[in-house]
Design an enzyme around this catalytic site. Sequence first.
Site, short mmCIF file in Angstrom:
data_model
loop_
_atom_site.label_atom_id
_atom_site.label_comp_id
_atom_site.label_asym_id
_atom_site.label_seq_id
_atom_site.Cartn_x
_atom_site.Cartn_y
_atom_site.Cartn_z
N ASP A 99 0.34 -0.99 -0.19
CA ASP A 99 -0.31 0.13 0.32
C ASP A 99 1.24 1.03 0.05
OD1 ASP A 99 -2.31 1.38 0.14
OD2 ASP A 99 -2.74 -1.01 0.97
N ASP A 195 -3.10 4.94 -2.36
CA ASP A 195 -4.06 5.58 -1.61
C ASP A 195 -4.59 6.88 -2.11
OD1 ASP A 195 -5.57 4.60 1.27
OD2 ASP A 195 -4.89 6.70 1.29
N GLU A 237 -5.99 3.70 -6.36
CA GLU A 237 -7.71 4.13 -5.26
C GLU A 237 -8.07 5.59 -6.05
OE1 GLU A 237 -9.69 3.79 -1.00
OE2 GLU A 237 -7.73 5.10 -0.94
N HIS A 311 -10.72 -3.43 3.01
CA HIS A 311 -10.94 -3.45 4.31
C HIS A 311 -11.83 -1.99 4.82
CE1 HIS A 311 -8.11 -0.05 2.82
NE2 HIS A 311 -8.10 0.24 3.55
N ASP A 312 -12.43 -1.14 3.96
CA ASP A 312 -13.25 -0.12 4.06
C ASP A 312 -14.78 -0.75 4.01
OD1 ASP A 312 -11.29 1.37 4.62
OD2 ASP A 312 -10.85 2.10 2.73
C1 NOJ Z 1 -8.73 4.45 2.09
C2 NOJ Z 1 -7.69 3.62 3.21
O1 NOJ Z 1 -8.23 2.19 2.14
C3 NOJ Z 1 -9.05 4.14 4.12
O2 NOJ Z 1 -8.37 2.89 4.44
C4 NOJ Z 1 -8.06 5.15 5.14
O3 NOJ Z 1 -8.09 5.98 6.01
C5 NOJ Z 1 -7.90 6.25 3.91
N1 NOJ Z 1 -7.76 5.80 2.60
C6 NOJ Z 1 -7.07 7.43 4.53
O4 NOJ Z 1 -5.74 6.89 4.03
#
Ligand code: NOJ
Length: 538
Positions: A99, A195, A237, A311-312
């Site tokens: 990441d 990210d 992302e 994970h989100d």
């Molecule tokens: C996206 C990540 O996937 C998430 O888990 C994180 O809280 C935010 N970006 C900030 O890095």
Amino acid sequence: MDQIKWWQDAFVYQIYPLSFCDSNNDGIGDIPGIISKLDYLKKLGVDVIWLSPVYSSPMDDNGYDISDYYQIDPLFGTMDDFIKLLHEVHLRGMKLIMDLVVNHTSDEHHWFQESRKSIDNPYRDYYVWRDVPTAITSVFSGSAWELDPQTSQYYFHLFSKKQPDLNWDNPDLRNEIYQMINFWLDQGIDGFRLDVIDLIGKDIDHFQLCDGPFLDQRLQEMYEACFKGRDVMTVGETPCLSASRVRDVTGGSAPLLNMVFQFGHVGLDEVPGQGKWNLKKLDIVELKRYFKHMQTSLYQTGWNSLFWANHDQPRAVSRYGNLQYRYESATMLATVLYGMQGTPYVYQGEELGMTGVSYTSLDQFKDIETHNMVKEKLALGWSMNDIMTAIYAKGRDNSRSPMQWDSSPYAGFSYVAPWMDVNPNYQEINAEHEQESIRSVFHYYQELFQIRKSSETFTKGSFELLEETHPFLFIYKRVNENHTLLVIGSFSDSIQSLLVSLPTNGKWLIQNQDIFSTNQHTSIPPYFAGIYEYKNRE
Ligand code: NOJ
């Protein structure tokens, strides 16, 4: 399309290190724990592992707040452990991507420690400081500006207060980041997941935050400085990019990024424009139309990734499936998703049909986003009941509970109580059980990925949505010169009948249960999924 690139038909598996496997019994997952499960991943058919952050971090946002880009956090192990992991992954013919979190650091990063000391500190401009805050809000609730008493200026943070945004306008900062990226690439890793990378082109003073005016030039600079000439994969992302912008970034012979994560499909259960916690019932027709739009817009001009969860995002089977039909709906979701064009991503435990969590006490939830949201919504007058409903539906902790390996205490994740409670259903849903049962989500995933590899139509074929307005059935064709793949998935708990029959010159490549078809109609059982292949001409 030219020759298929390795990252186009690779099956990527995301590991969330805190929750994957604990080897030293501190209740927290770690790198040696991951190493101990590599054979499991190989058996599943994984090609690429995406490792969520393992760098030094105070863990305010579970590692997405990095205090040293060059160190492994002791919670996860040592640099030697990491190098061993990389070696063991490569030994098994798999690849590893890390990441890359460069929109912000932790406030405990030494750059920020320096930056906040004085307005003429050499690191001051590594971050964004202003005398007067603007109306921008943080993704994690509240203002995006925090007053720092030492210099009486505000610093900018789009996420938590402990995640100050880096100032990408500063060329010195950019060069430091490129150096760091090259450091990791030189260790032999196979790429990065970047990210919230669509934030690095922002113009804060003109409120242009995501997909900002400088995005392409910065991605171009990063590409030239780091990725050019290396056979690595990059996945950005990019929640804000439209389909045509995804083409700009991932298309052409030297794409700035190999692929992106788009979030349109996972936002369809939210009231538009009101943030993730305002829930709306998912409309399957809308979902299908979104996929159709992305599939057709990027065909031969760009590249996307395929995912339901990470994970989100909450666990897919709890969110889109039906736990009364857990096997059927988990396999149906996999079939309709991975039948499309794009690189497939599986989030740890998805291959077991792991479900979301329904903790009863707020203390059991660990996510900073959730805790901030509770404060904010209470202040707005939401009832605790509505807040809990929203957390059960959308909270990020749904997918962060420990991986369920077996039926021993703590699900085989650890011998001690984990940092986050194990889902109580681990005795029924776990990797050991899934591998032993013949009819299991695990085996279906294994088979689906083998099938995906066996036909180029998955990677190259065109996409055609059928039965577009049907409220429950997701049916589409993938068409190559000679063959067609008919992908069928039902989002319904009752039998659905269609006045069509299946072409006779074909066969089922995979099915999660039997289907009944005559020469006049086809009757589709609850949460049915299957892929039927037939020749275009006899
Ligand atoms: C996206 C990540 O996937 C998430 O888990 C994180 O809280 C935010 N970006 C900030 O890095």
